[in-house]
Enzyme design. Sequence first.
Site, PDB file in Angstrom:
ATOM      1  N   TYR A 124     -14.576  -1.205   9.594  1.00 41.35           N
ATOM      2  CA  TYR A 124     -13.672  -0.215   9.005  1.00 41.35           C
ATOM      3  C   TYR A 124     -13.948   0.068   7.527  1.00 41.35           C
ATOM      4  CZ  TYR A 124     -11.579   0.028  13.488  1.00 41.35           C
ATOM      5  OH  TYR A 124     -11.408   0.253  14.827  1.00 41.35           O
ATOM      6  N   GLN A 127       0.884 -13.175  -4.134  1.00 39.78           N
ATOM      7  CA  GLN A 127       1.241 -12.541  -2.865  1.00 39.78           C
ATOM      8  C   GLN A 127       1.326 -13.540  -1.717  1.00 39.78           C
ATOM      9  OE1 GLN A 127      -1.675  -9.410  -2.386  1.00 39.78           O
ATOM     10  NE2 GLN A 127      -0.867  -8.231  -4.102  1.00 39.78           N
ATOM     11  N   HIS A 183      -3.964 -10.863  -1.616  1.00 43.83           N
ATOM     12  CA  HIS A 183      -4.569 -10.322  -0.392  1.00 43.83           C
ATOM     13  C   HIS A 183      -4.770 -11.383   0.698  1.00 43.83           C
ATOM     14  CE1 HIS A 183      -6.373  -6.425  -2.332  1.00 43.83           C
ATOM     15  NE2 HIS A 183      -5.140  -6.689  -2.730  1.00 43.83           N
ATOM     16  N   TYR A 228      -7.865   0.351  -9.849  1.00 40.84           N
ATOM     17  CA  TYR A 228      -6.606   0.541 -10.568  1.00 40.84           C
ATOM     18  C   TYR A 228      -6.844   1.018 -11.994  1.00 40.84           C
ATOM     19  CZ  TYR A 228      -4.362  -1.739  -6.623  1.00 40.84           C
ATOM     20  OH  TYR A 228      -3.918  -2.044  -5.366  1.00 40.84           O
ATOM     21  N   GLU A 256      -4.524   3.061   4.299  1.00 39.78           N
ATOM     22  CA  GLU A 256      -5.061   3.531   5.573  1.00 39.78           C
ATOM     23  C   GLU A 256      -4.193   3.169   6.769  1.00 39.78           C
ATOM     24  OE1 GLU A 256      -9.812   3.085   4.369  1.00 39.78           O
ATOM     25  OE2 GLU A 256      -8.999   2.022   6.115  1.00 39.78           O
TER      26      GLU A 256
END
Length: 410
Positions: free
Chosen positions: A293, A123, A187, A304, A283
């Site tokens: 949070y 990513q 991430h 997953y 979210e």
Amino acid sequence: MKNILPTLLAAAVLTACGNKKTETKVVENPTAAETNAPVETEKPNSDLKPAFEGQTRIAGVTTKTLYETKMLTDKLDRPWGIVALPDGRLLITEKEGTMRIVAKTGSVSEKIKGLPEVNDSGQGGLLGITLDPDFANNRMLYWTFSDKTKDGNLTAVAKGRLATDETKVENAMVIYRATPGYKGNLHYGGRILFDKNGYLVFSTGERSDLETRPQAQQLNSANGKILRITTDGKPAPGNPFAKTPNARPEIYSYGHRNVQGLAFHPETGDLWENEFGPLGGDELNLIQAGKNYGWPTITYGMEYSGDEIGSHIGQKEGLEQPVYYWDPVLSPSGMTFYTGTAVPEWNNNLFISGLSSTHIARLVVENNKVVGEERLLKEENQRFRDITQGTDGALYAVTDNGRLYRIGGK
């Protein structure tokens, strides 16, 4: 009950644009009516219940105003971030480590050189981008990317000047690295904006793996956070943990999984973000300085594999609730608020790029609550990566398949 949103294609033409094709669709919903049924009809992955009414699966709405969707080009290479230049052209980052400029006609520039090397595995890559508030005079750019260091990969922030001839970025330099690094490639977060005080606000991920997840809750780590720094890479004045022992003074909020969208509300100035959940639990959050949070202590999603995460709770005292969440996932990425005039009913609505969901989510937000949701461009079957508003008031969105769309008035 299936939500039916009738769409009439009033016109569809192909117009030559250099050696590219521009597809235009004028979309009208002349008989569409709002419905109390949510647009999501699939079974959720988790059995957890929302904290309040309207936190998920809100009623569907339909745009009634005539608007136009136009594909300007499909010649981009894995675009990730998009920002409008003062003259209306679009500056776009490509994951492999390049930038391009796309004209209103859809013509794509050559690769812009002079950027630091990126690690584009997984990513990673060249990620979000923003312009200096005084770009018209100083031509300064700020961007995020995945940087490979001796300790592993991490999210970094760089700056540089877009050359007058637009062929390269001059004096590019890294101003911040979100440590600790990690030998993984997932991430990174990576969205970046300027706040009203001229400070940079950007996001990081918690690097995904079980061993790195706890860093989202740790104030001595820059991972799993929203951070706020100066243009020299120093902690911005007034940050909430500036005087907290052993805390990173650049941290603005924490307890985040992988923040992929950031936007300031055009009227209130509030900071909003979206972040990837696991299996379910994407979210939308209203960000306040110093707040926690919750990830990975609370989440409305599952592993997953289908296993429960931690104590399998969606709520805990002292941890912030999302304004809205999706289960199944939207896979949210870039987002922006609409302030144009061509589609009045979109005023101050939030538009979020959807990846695995292959649509753009339009959210009607009133008094900091989501009161309606619509799915746009679902028929294009694209992974929408980022979206912004252009100088002409239209929305512009890029997709992983290399497309750039214009969405707005004719």
